[in-house]
Design a protein around this motif. Sequence first.
Motif, short mmCIF file in Angstrom:
data_model
loop_
_atom_site.label_atom_id
_atom_site.label_comp_id
_atom_site.label_asym_id
_atom_site.label_seq_id
_atom_site.Cartn_x
_atom_site.Cartn_y
_atom_site.Cartn_z
N GLY A 18 0.67 -14.53 13.26
CA GLY A 18 -0.70 -14.41 12.78
C GLY A 18 -1.39 -13.19 13.37
N ASP A 19 -2.61 -13.39 13.85
CA ASP A 19 -3.36 -12.29 14.46
C ASP A 19 -2.66 -11.75 15.70
OD1 ASP A 19 -5.28 -12.57 12.52
OD2 ASP A 19 -6.59 -13.84 13.74
N ARG A 20 -2.06 -12.65 16.48
CA ARG A 20 -1.33 -12.22 17.66
C ARG A 20 -0.09 -11.41 17.26
NH1 ARG A 20 -3.57 -11.99 22.40
NH2 ARG A 20 -1.53 -12.29 23.37
N GLY A 21 0.48 -11.76 16.10
CA GLY A 21 1.62 -11.00 15.61
C GLY A 21 1.24 -9.57 15.27
N VAL A 22 0.06 -9.40 14.69
CA VAL A 22 -0.43 -8.05 14.37
C VAL A 22 -0.61 -7.25 15.66
CG1 VAL A 22 -2.33 -6.72 13.39
CG2 VAL A 22 -1.55 -8.82 12.25
N ILE A 23 -1.20 -7.88 16.66
CA ILE A 23 -1.40 -7.21 17.95
C ILE A 23 -0.06 -6.83 18.57
CG2 ILE A 23 -2.24 -7.54 20.32
CD1 ILE A 23 -4.44 -9.32 19.18
N SER A 24 0.92 -7.76 18.48
CA SER A 24 2.25 -7.48 19.03
C SER A 24 2.91 -6.32 18.30
CB SER A 24 3.13 -8.73 18.92
OG SER A 24 2.59 -9.80 19.67
N LEU A 25 2.72 -6.27 16.98
CA LEU A 25 3.31 -5.18 16.19
C LEU A 25 2.69 -3.83 16.57
CD1 LEU A 25 5.23 -4.35 13.94
CD2 LEU A 25 3.39 -4.80 12.30
N VAL A 26 1.38 -3.81 16.69
CA VAL A 26 0.70 -2.57 17.08
C VAL A 26 1.14 -2.14 18.48
CG1 VAL A 26 -1.54 -1.52 17.61
CG2 VAL A 26 -1.30 -3.02 15.62
N THR A 27 1.28 -3.11 19.38
CA THR A 27 1.75 -2.82 20.74
C THR A 27 3.14 -2.22 20.72
OG1 THR A 27 0.42 -4.64 21.62
CG2 THR A 27 2.21 -3.82 23.00
N LEU A 28 4.03 -2.82 19.94
CA LEU A 28 5.41 -2.34 19.85
C LEU A 28 5.46 -0.91 19.31
CD1 LEU A 28 8.44 -2.89 20.06
CD2 LEU A 28 8.35 -3.87 17.76
N VAL A 29 4.69 -0.64 18.27
CA VAL A 29 4.66 0.71 17.69
C VAL A 29 4.14 1.71 18.71
CG1 VAL A 29 3.61 2.17 15.92
CG2 VAL A 29 4.46 -0.11 15.32
N GLY A 30 3.07 1.33 19.43
CA GLY A 30 2.52 2.21 20.45
C GLY A 30 3.51 2.51 21.55
N ASN A 31 4.26 1.50 21.97
CA ASN A 31 5.27 1.70 23.01
C ASN A 31 6.42 2.59 22.53
OD1 ASN A 31 3.86 0.12 24.82
ND2 ASN A 31 4.99 -1.74 24.36
N ILE A 32 6.83 2.39 21.28
CA ILE A 32 7.91 3.22 20.72
C ILE A 32 7.48 4.68 20.66
CG2 ILE A 32 9.24 3.70 18.63
CD1 ILE A 32 9.30 0.69 18.10
N LEU A 33 6.26 4.92 20.19
CA LEU A 33 5.77 6.30 20.11
C LEU A 33 5.66 6.94 21.49
CD1 LEU A 33 2.99 5.91 17.38
CD2 LEU A 33 5.27 6.91 17.11
N THR A 34 5.21 6.16 22.47
CA THR A 34 5.12 6.66 23.84
C THR A 34 6.50 7.03 24.37
OG1 THR A 34 3.19 5.25 24.27
CG2 THR A 34 4.38 6.11 26.19
#
Length: 255
Positions: A18-34
């Motif tokens: 749900g909403d936490r999944g969206v946050i987790s996805l954004v976090t994962l993308v941010g970490n990958i880009l970093t």
Amino acid sequence: MILILLVIFVLLLLLVGGDRGVISLVTLVGNILTFLFSIYLMALGINPILITLIACLIISSITLFYQNQNNEKTKAAFISVVSVSLLLLLFMVIFLTRMDLYGLSEMEEQSELSLYYSFNIHINMELILLTVVIICFIGAIMDTAMAVSSGVYEVHVNHPDLKKAELYKSGLSIGADILSTTLNTLFFAYCGEALIMFLYLIKYNYSMVKILNSKAFLLNFTTIVMSAIGCILIIPICAKITATIIEEGRKDGEK
């Protein structure tokens, strides 16, 4: 096929989380880009250790503060991760630089691809070895730190009369409960990654002595041991820091 797997992963993450999944996805993308940007900076010749430490700070901040907000338990987890990372870095500098594990392993040297490698990349491979180990353990210790700090904080919420020492003991107890599963997760992750290596070494009749002294085995073994040491160390450190922050917050509230 990769695109299909990625779509399935994202859909399941959003449906279940749900909403936490969206946050987790954004976090994962941010970490990958970093992480990708860090590799690019290393390729430019910037000190790998410096880049890795900065990247770990950014990744820890994104993972902990963005997902769990800025609160006492997140601050405790973040401080614990930084403290243990610096402590392990000192430990790694002392030991890894004396083990000569940098560079190509036996498997890579005997591979046909080694004929096409260029060795004039002007990057210190000893420093790259240290960055590899740091990147491998940062995720494991973040997970353990967050579990311990969250557990101690929940104990405090349900039993606000507990003193600092009692909260610390609760943190140790929580850490002991999750330690076994954490170590097993690291072990099986290592076994899965090293399966091809073991098959290769056995296929070419490496003796047990040669396997234990091979660079390929020692590098993987050292990485898993360092990660395990980090997960063990962070339990008492995080429990102490969390209990201290809670106690200080309680004193400030009484003033």
